[in-house]
Design a protein around this motif. Structure first.
Motif, PDB file in Angstrom:
ATOM      1  N   GLU A  29     -62.520  -4.091  77.609  1.00  0.00           N
ATOM      2  CA  GLU A  29     -62.707  -3.902  78.769  1.00  0.00           C
ATOM      3  C   GLU A  29     -63.574  -3.074  79.243  1.00  0.00           C
ATOM      4  N   MET A  30     -64.267  -2.186  78.093  1.00  0.00           N
ATOM      5  CA  MET A  30     -64.892  -1.220  78.543  1.00  0.00           C
ATOM      6  C   MET A  30     -66.340  -2.159  77.847  1.00  0.00           C
ATOM      7  N   PHE A  57     -61.133   7.043  76.154  1.00  0.00           N
ATOM      8  CA  PHE A  57     -59.041   7.369  76.635  1.00  0.00           C
ATOM      9  C   PHE A  57     -59.036   8.629  77.148  1.00  0.00           C
ATOM     10  N   ALA A  92     -60.639   8.559  80.622  1.00  0.00           N
ATOM     11  CA  ALA A  92     -59.953   7.255  81.614  1.00  0.00           C
ATOM     12  C   ALA A  92     -58.139   8.338  82.444  1.00  0.00           C
ATOM     13  N   ALA A 142     -60.807   1.675  82.186  1.00  0.00           N
ATOM     14  CA  ALA A 142     -62.215   1.616  81.063  1.00  0.00           C
ATOM     15  C   ALA A 142     -63.448   0.699  81.572  1.00  0.00           C
ATOM     16  N   ASN A 198     -50.749   1.686  81.683  1.00  0.00           N
ATOM     17  CA  ASN A 198     -51.405   1.335  81.130  1.00  0.00           C
ATOM     18  C   ASN A 198     -52.622   0.201  81.691  1.00  0.00           C
ATOM     19  N   LEU A 232     -54.666   2.379  83.276  1.00  0.00           N
ATOM     20  CA  LEU A 232     -56.005   3.086  81.830  1.00  0.00           C
ATOM     21  C   LEU A 232     -56.914   1.642  81.368  1.00  0.00           C
ATOM     22  N   LEU A 233     -56.802   0.773  81.903  1.00  0.00           N
ATOM     23  CA  LEU A 233     -57.549  -0.924  81.284  1.00  0.00           C
ATOM     24  C   LEU A 233     -58.739  -1.261  83.030  1.00  0.00           C
ATOM     25  N   PHE A 272     -63.489   4.527  71.784  1.00  0.00           N
ATOM     26  CA  PHE A 272     -62.266   4.807  72.597  1.00  0.00           C
ATOM     27  C   PHE A 272     -60.920   5.932  72.728  1.00  0.00           C
ATOM     28  N   ARG A 313     -57.351  -4.097  74.198  1.00  0.00           N
ATOM     29  CA  ARG A 313     -57.742  -4.438  75.194  1.00  0.00           C
ATOM     30  C   ARG A 313     -58.908  -3.496  76.210  1.00  0.00           C
ATOM     31  N   PHE A 314     -58.693  -1.375  76.257  1.00  0.00           N
ATOM     32  CA  PHE A 314     -59.582  -1.201  76.027  1.00  0.00           C
ATOM     33  C   PHE A 314     -60.574  -1.338  76.008  1.00  0.00           C
ATOM     34  N   LEU A 372     -52.961  -1.779  73.727  1.00  0.00           N
ATOM     35  CA  LEU A 372     -53.913  -1.001  74.914  1.00  0.00           C
ATOM     36  C   LEU A 372     -54.712  -0.526  74.232  1.00  0.00           C
TER      37      LEU A 372
END
Length: 331
Positions: free
Chosen positions: A245-246, A133, A136, A159, A152, A155-156, A129, A241-242, A238
């Motif tokens: 998702e990745m 990050f 992203a 990712a 956000n 950004l998600l 991350f 979830r980031f 954030l």
């Protein structure tokens, strides 16, 4: 004739008047124009050096980060090299200074997550991350239209795009012959998704656009500043979830990517199945023995008195608590 500013007529007053007129003329203009003439070239050299700072290239989830340094294939002249060294020293754009700055920013990010993110357990991909990050954030900002802001949610989404594009990018490099196969221990060839497994091997780049999944120390700092603007609840959501998702996007492209976890789960499932089968066989044996005992008792054959012992953990613990001594059950 009075030519001095104070009305004097001596040689000194004459020279003073000439000097003042000279400064007001060509020399004065040169003094004013000189900074402007220098600022332009110095600014251009600084922009060139900003494109050559080290890149921290992300290889994929749990695959590490490679530090790429610039390789100058067209060295500049002696004067330009001197000017660039002075600019590097003033703006701290050398490789060592940028590494130190990146290390400091990474420490500040972890400090912010631990003290303000409400984390009692950091996700196992927190390291990923930290370096993805900023990528992203940079990509979202590049696509922003007028009056749009970074959110956000954007950004998600980015990712997941980054995780998918990393595989496509390295697949293209492998097909082009830039990534070679790596031999496993059993001699079977395996695609080497990592650029290098050696921590001592140097990695260079000529153009920063060659590494789209790399970030600079300054971009790491931009990511940290964005995280500082989040509330504790927003920060926690954030980061979690980031990472999810990745990881979800990566596993969708690599169904066998997490081989260690799959092997571990497989071993646990096999052990559980073996234990279940053994316990089932034991229950069948005890049931058969109980039926045989009941039949023998009705026919007059000798039988053990009382019910069969309880071999469960709770039964053994109950028996031990009554007698005060550990109980041994023999089947």
């Amino acid at each position: 004739i009075e030519i001095g500013p104070s009305g004097g007529t001596g040689p000194l007053a004459c020279l003073q008047a000439i000097a003042q007129r000279f400064l007001k003329g060509i020399a004065g203009k040169l003094i004013i124009l000189l900074p402007k003439l220098l600022i332009g070239p110095l600014s251009r050299e600084r922009n060139v050096l900003l494109e050559r700072v080290p890149l921290f290239v992300w290889l994929g989830p749990k695959m590490g980060v490679v530090v790429h340094t610039h390789q100058d294939t067209n060295p500049a002249g002696c004067f330009r090299r001197t000017v660039r060294r002075a600019i590097q020293a003033f703006y701290k754009l050398s490789d060592d200074a940028q590494r130190a700055f990146a290390a400091e920013v990474c420490g500040q990010i972890f400090d912010h997550l631990l003290t303000n993110g409400g984390f009692h357990t950091l996700p196992d991909m927190t390291f990923d991350f930290v370096f993805t990050f900023p990528i992203a954030l940079r990509r979202v900002r590049e696509r922003l239209e007028e009056f749009e802001t970074v959110t956000n949610a954007k950004l998600l989404e980015e990712a997941a795009h980054i995780a998918r594009e990393v595989k496509e990018h390295e697949d293209a490099k492998f097909m082009a012959g830039q990534l070679a196969p790596q031999e496993e221990e059993d001699g079977k060839p395996k695609l080497n998704r990592r650029k290098s497994t050696s921590t001592h091997q140097e990695h260079n780049f000529e153009d920063a656009s060659e590494e789209p999944f790399g970030c600079t120390a300054e971009q790491l700092n931009d990511g940290m500043m964005y995280l500082h603007r989040q509330t504790p609840a927003q920060l926690h959501h954030l980061v979690v979830r980031f990472v999810k998702e990745m990881e979800k996007a990566w596993l969708a492209l690599h169904p066998k990517g997490n081989e260690d976890a799959m092997d571990r789960n497989k071993s646990e499932m096999e052990a559980k199945a073996t234990f279940t089968a053994a316990y089932s066989d034991l229950e069948d044996f005890l049931g058969t023995a109980g039926q045989a005992g009941a039949t023998g008792q009705s026919s007059g054959s000798p039988q053990t008195e009382g019910p069969l012992p309880d071999i469960s953990a709770s039964g053994i613990a109950a028996a031990s608590s009554k007698s005060g001594e550990p109980q041994r059950i023999t089947i």
